[in-house]
Design a protein around this motif. Sequence first.
Motif, PDB file in Angstrom:
ATOM      1  N   VAL A 130      73.099 -25.805  57.429  1.00 57.50           N
ATOM      2  CA  VAL A 130      72.419 -25.894  56.133  1.00 57.50           C
ATOM      3  C   VAL A 130      71.347 -24.814  56.037  1.00 57.50           C
ATOM      4  N   GLU A 131      70.569 -24.679  57.095  1.00 60.23           N
ATOM      5  CA  GLU A 131      69.505 -23.679  57.106  1.00 60.23           C
ATOM      6  C   GLU A 131      70.072 -22.262  56.946  1.00 60.23           C
ATOM      7  N   ASN A 132      71.155 -21.971  57.679  1.00 62.27           N
ATOM      8  CA  ASN A 132      71.718 -20.619  57.627  1.00 62.27           C
ATOM      9  C   ASN A 132      72.217 -20.267  56.231  1.00 62.27           C
ATOM     10  N   TYR A 133      72.859 -21.221  55.577  1.00 67.76           N
ATOM     11  CA  TYR A 133      73.337 -20.966  54.219  1.00 67.76           C
ATOM     12  C   TYR A 133      72.178 -20.827  53.238  1.00 67.76           C
ATOM     13  N   VAL A 134      71.271 -21.794  53.254  1.00 64.12           N
ATOM     14  CA  VAL A 134      70.192 -21.795  52.263  1.00 64.12           C
ATOM     15  C   VAL A 134      69.298 -20.571  52.414  1.00 64.12           C
ATOM     16  N   ASN A 135      69.033 -20.182  53.643  1.00 67.23           N
ATOM     17  CA  ASN A 135      68.158 -19.023  53.860  1.00 67.23           C
ATOM     18  C   ASN A 135      68.808 -17.718  53.418  1.00 67.23           C
ATOM     19  N   ALA A 136      70.139 -17.719  53.268  1.00 63.27           N
ATOM     20  CA  ALA A 136      70.833 -16.517  52.802  1.00 63.27           C
ATOM     21  C   ALA A 136      71.005 -16.493  51.286  1.00 63.27           C
ATOM     22  N   LEU A 137      70.640 -17.592  50.629  1.00 66.31           N
ATOM     23  CA  LEU A 137      70.799 -17.700  49.184  1.00 66.31           C
ATOM     24  C   LEU A 137      69.469 -17.493  48.470  1.00 66.31           C
ATOM     25  N   ASN A 138      69.557 -17.245  47.189  1.00 67.06           N
ATOM     26  CA  ASN A 138      68.373 -17.269  46.341  1.00 67.06           C
ATOM     27  C   ASN A 138      68.163 -18.725  45.940  1.00 67.06           C
ATOM     28  N   SER A 139      67.333 -19.444  46.676  1.00 66.04           N
ATOM     29  CA  SER A 139      67.185 -20.884  46.471  1.00 66.04           C
ATOM     30  C   SER A 139      66.577 -21.221  45.117  1.00 66.04           C
ATOM     31  N   ALA A 140      65.981 -20.243  44.435  1.00 64.74           N
ATOM     32  CA  ALA A 140      65.440 -20.492  43.103  1.00 64.74           C
ATOM     33  C   ALA A 140      66.553 -20.818  42.104  1.00 64.74           C
ATOM     34  N   LYS A 141      67.800 -20.491  42.476  1.00 67.69           N
ATOM     35  CA  LYS A 141      68.931 -20.765  41.599  1.00 67.69           C
ATOM     36  C   LYS A 141      69.570 -22.129  41.891  1.00 67.69           C
ATOM     37  N   LEU A 142      69.044 -22.843  42.855  1.00 69.27           N
ATOM     38  CA  LEU A 142      69.565 -24.159  43.215  1.00 69.27           C
ATOM     39  C   LEU A 142      68.644 -25.253  42.694  1.00 69.27           C
ATOM     40  N   TYR A 143      69.227 -26.241  42.015  1.00 64.23           N
ATOM     41  CA  TYR A 143      68.448 -27.418  41.634  1.00 64.23           C
ATOM     42  C   TYR A 143      68.237 -28.326  42.837  1.00 64.23           C
ATOM     43  N   GLY A 144      69.245 -28.373  43.723  1.00 72.90           N
ATOM     44  CA  GLY A 144      69.133 -29.224  44.898  1.00 72.90           C
ATOM     45  C   GLY A 144      69.901 -28.664  46.073  1.00 72.90           C
TER      46      GLY A 144
END
Length: 255
Positions: free
Chosen positions: A32-46
């Motif tokens: 989970v950490e590896n994916y989320v840290n590679a994404l622009n989390s501002a585009k995720l609601y959850g």
Amino acid sequence: KALDAVYDTIQKRSKIPRLLGPESIGIGYNIVENYVNALNSAKLYGIAHHLYHGVSETDPLVSTEFAKVGNLKPQIPHFQTEYSRGDWFPLAGMLYKSFNDENAVAYLFWDLIWDNGGLVDLDFPWDSNRWSNPKGYTRNKHYFVFKQFSAWVHPGWKRIKVSTPSIMVKTLAFISADKDSATFIAINTSATNTYPVKVTIPGFNIDQSVTTRTSSAEDGITDPLPADSVQIKPKSITTVAVKISPAGTSSGLTY
């Protein structure tokens, strides 16, 4: 790239859906950490994930992964979006760890209505002569465990701090947004001991209450809240749902 492409495209809609991700298969291996840290989390609601690895389906209370994932961007709501393995009592542990350790806002039980399983066991749909239940379906033990957590906690409620006299009793508590209702959930992990728990809410009266219990021999048994303390039986889940009012404004009893 996929998140950016989808996010940018849906911004053109008049009604813009919210996105959950990364929808990983489990919470182990830092996935989970590896994916989320590679994404622009501002585009995720959850932040969303399943539970197919990183936890024990026989004893989920020993897992440390829930808290670790919960520390990942805690300002973004966390969702457990697919899981249904394990026996009925470990399900209670999964729910507890998701809400208490990860601070998740939702838990989705995947195997909802199914043949030979799920919360509801569906009989053969095309021939009522082959039904084992006159209604054509049977609510399983998992249904009653899940109900202990879901039936008396509603959208907009928040989890609040709760304390119990024994480390063997795992507890959760939720309160409504307008603070007129609250729900306590207690899981007795002991196979032999019963623990008395006195339900109180500092600053509030308890005006109405209902207590519901599920154990190996009981499926959602409902009783009134006793005047002294609730007896949390071995290997059981007990839910106490109460109507409350600020102390001094009601003639209701305080337990």
